[in-house]
Enzyme design. Structure first.
Site, PDB file in Angstrom:
ATOM      1  N   SER A 279       3.982   2.105   2.539  1.00 20.26           N
ATOM      2  CA  SER A 279       5.361   2.315   2.096  1.00 20.26           C
ATOM      3  C   SER A 279       5.959   3.564   2.735  1.00 20.26           C
ATOM      4  CB  SER A 279       5.405   2.445   0.573  1.00 20.26           C
ATOM      5  OG  SER A 279       5.051   1.233  -0.054  1.00 20.26           O
ATOM      6  N   ALA A 280       5.170   4.634   2.787  1.00 24.35           N
ATOM      7  CA  ALA A 280       5.671   5.900   3.321  1.00 24.35           C
ATOM      8  C   ALA A 280       6.057   5.778   4.789  1.00 24.35           C
ATOM      9  CB  ALA A 280       4.625   6.990   3.138  1.00 24.35           C
TER      10      ALA A 280
ATOM     11  N   GLY B  37       0.840  -1.189   0.000  1.00 24.32           N
ATOM     12  CA  GLY B  37       0.000   0.000   0.000  1.00 24.32           C
ATOM     13  C   GLY B  37       0.875   1.239   0.000  1.00 24.32           C
ATOM     14  N   CYS B  38       0.416   2.294  -0.647  1.00 24.77           N
ATOM     15  CA  CYS B  38       1.251   3.492  -0.773  1.00 24.77           C
ATOM     16  C   CYS B  38       1.508   4.149   0.582  1.00 24.77           C
ATOM     17  CB  CYS B  38       0.631   4.474  -1.756  1.00 24.77           C
ATOM     18  SG  CYS B  38      -1.092   4.917  -1.430  1.00 24.77           S
ATOM     19  N   ASN B  39       0.477   4.264   1.418  1.00 22.46           N
ATOM     20  CA  ASN B  39       0.683   4.838   2.752  1.00 22.46           C
ATOM     21  C   ASN B  39       1.584   3.947   3.603  1.00 22.46           C
ATOM     22  OD1 ASN B  39      -1.024   7.169   2.459  1.00 22.46           O
ATOM     23  ND2 ASN B  39      -2.783   5.810   2.599  1.00 22.46           N
TER      24      ASN B  39
END
Length: 362
Positions: A156-157, A152-154
């Site tokens: 990863s952050a 998921g992009c969040n």
């Protein structure tokens, strides 16, 4: 050339995969499916994909898809899992890459709490730079993999900002707070009132507060991998004891990008320099992680259109809290780029092939 089909190619994530693969030196685009746009020229939906010429979207045909070398599933959760099962039965050696959530969580209870519906067996997690308990990285698990799930992009952050500090024992895993400024494109292309330009322009809005964001179990699962060998068991339940993550996303009026401000309580005698050195040590050889000099912080504009995660570190001795700010392009490194990077590793080709570390500006 490795021939790739993309299912759900009319969406933002699927379109980004198509964009990357279209200029990849070792990969070749095959069928692009989009049931809602079946028969429609791709360039009517993605006018920026000029090199695809007159190619049109197809409907989903398992036999046609399984004739490719790789199939990328760019579908919402609840859809990709079933199709992945069908494709696996049609051809066991077919390489499958899922951009959705259906294959990310190892714990059925965590899945039920966050998503609901059928829990599918997890696939190899596509975050090559994730440090593991033994000191190696997730890259070693991706080598030769035929079933890959993109992060998921969040997730990863947050994960890439904090995993090295968790691994080194410098921060308290029970006291992590992450506030993320996110682009509406992370919610996909489906029409929703709260994502309309009239609602988002000149406005910021928090959502999924009070521990309700679906990426929280994924982040905790990742951070557990950094410290616990028991967490390497794909079917081990994610023990919540000792872990505390408060994650709050805020929609901001940008088309793409995530800026995550991640703070955690430091549990040992540290300085900004020693915390920075830990990240530097872990990421020194990573092509797509840009750790800024101490005192500098990243912005989403610095990574737009790239596969790069930019990190900046700060430390407040008065509160004994470290802050790691991470910036990434949610559609590139946050989704499609991570998938292609992981696929490159799985196929045994240059990990950076077809991927850009340079952003675009302004």
């Amino acid at each position: 050339m490795t021939r790739i089909a993309v299912v759900g190619a009319s969406g933002y994530a699927g379109g980004e995969v198509a964009r990357i693969v279209a200029s990849h030196p070792h990969l070749e685009l095959g069928v692009l499916t989009a049931d809602r746009h079946e028969g429609r020229p791709v360039r009517q939906v993605h006018p920026h994909l000029r090199t695809l010429g007159d190619q049109s979207f197809s409907g989903i045909d398992v036999e046609e898809l399984s004739a490719h070398d790789v199939v990328v599933l760019a579908l919402p959760h609840g859809y990709s899992g079933e199709l992945g099962e069908s494709l696996s039965k049609a051809r066991s050696d077919l390489v499958l890459v899922d951009l959705g959530a259906d294959r990310r969580l190892s714990d059925p209870q965590a899945w039920e709490h966050s998503y609901g519906g059928r829990h599918f067996d997890p696939w190899v997690y596509g975050m090559p730079e994730l440090v593991l308990a033994g000191g190696d990285t997730q890259r070693s698990r991706l080598e030769g993999a035929t079933r890959i799930v993109a992060p998921g992009c969040n997730a990863s952050a947050v994960t890439l900002a904090l995993a090295p500090l968790i691994h080194s024992g410098q921060i308290d895993p029970a006291d992590i707070v992450s506030t993320l400024s996110v682009a509406p494109s992370g919610a996909g292309r489906a029409l929703r009132d709260e994502l309309l330009a009239a609602q988002r322009l000149s406005s910021a809005a928090a959502y999924a507060v009070s521990g309700s964001h679906r990426h929280i179990p994924e982040v905790i699962q990742n951070l557990r991998l950094a410290v616990s060998s028991a967490a390497t068991d794909a079917h081990a339940p994610a023990d919540p004891a000792g872990w505390g993550l408060s994650l709050t996303p805020v929609l901001v009026p940008i088309s793409r990008g995530i800026l995550a401000v991640n703070t955690a309580r430091v549990v040992s005698q540290e300085t900004a320099a020693t915390l920075h050195q830990t990240l530097e040590r872990h990421y020194a050889t990573e092509a797509f992680i840009d750790l800024l000099p101490l005192g500098e912080l990243p912005s989403t504009g610095s990574v737009l259109g790239s596969n790069t995660v930019a990190l900046g570190v700060g430390f407040d001795p008065a509160t004994s809290r470290v802050t790691v700010v991470s910036a990434l392009d949610n559609l590139y490194k946050g989704t499609a780029g991570a998938a292609v990077q992981s696929l490159n590793i799985a196929l045994g080709i240059d990990e950076a092939a077809g991927l850009d570390a340079n952003g675009v500006a302004p």
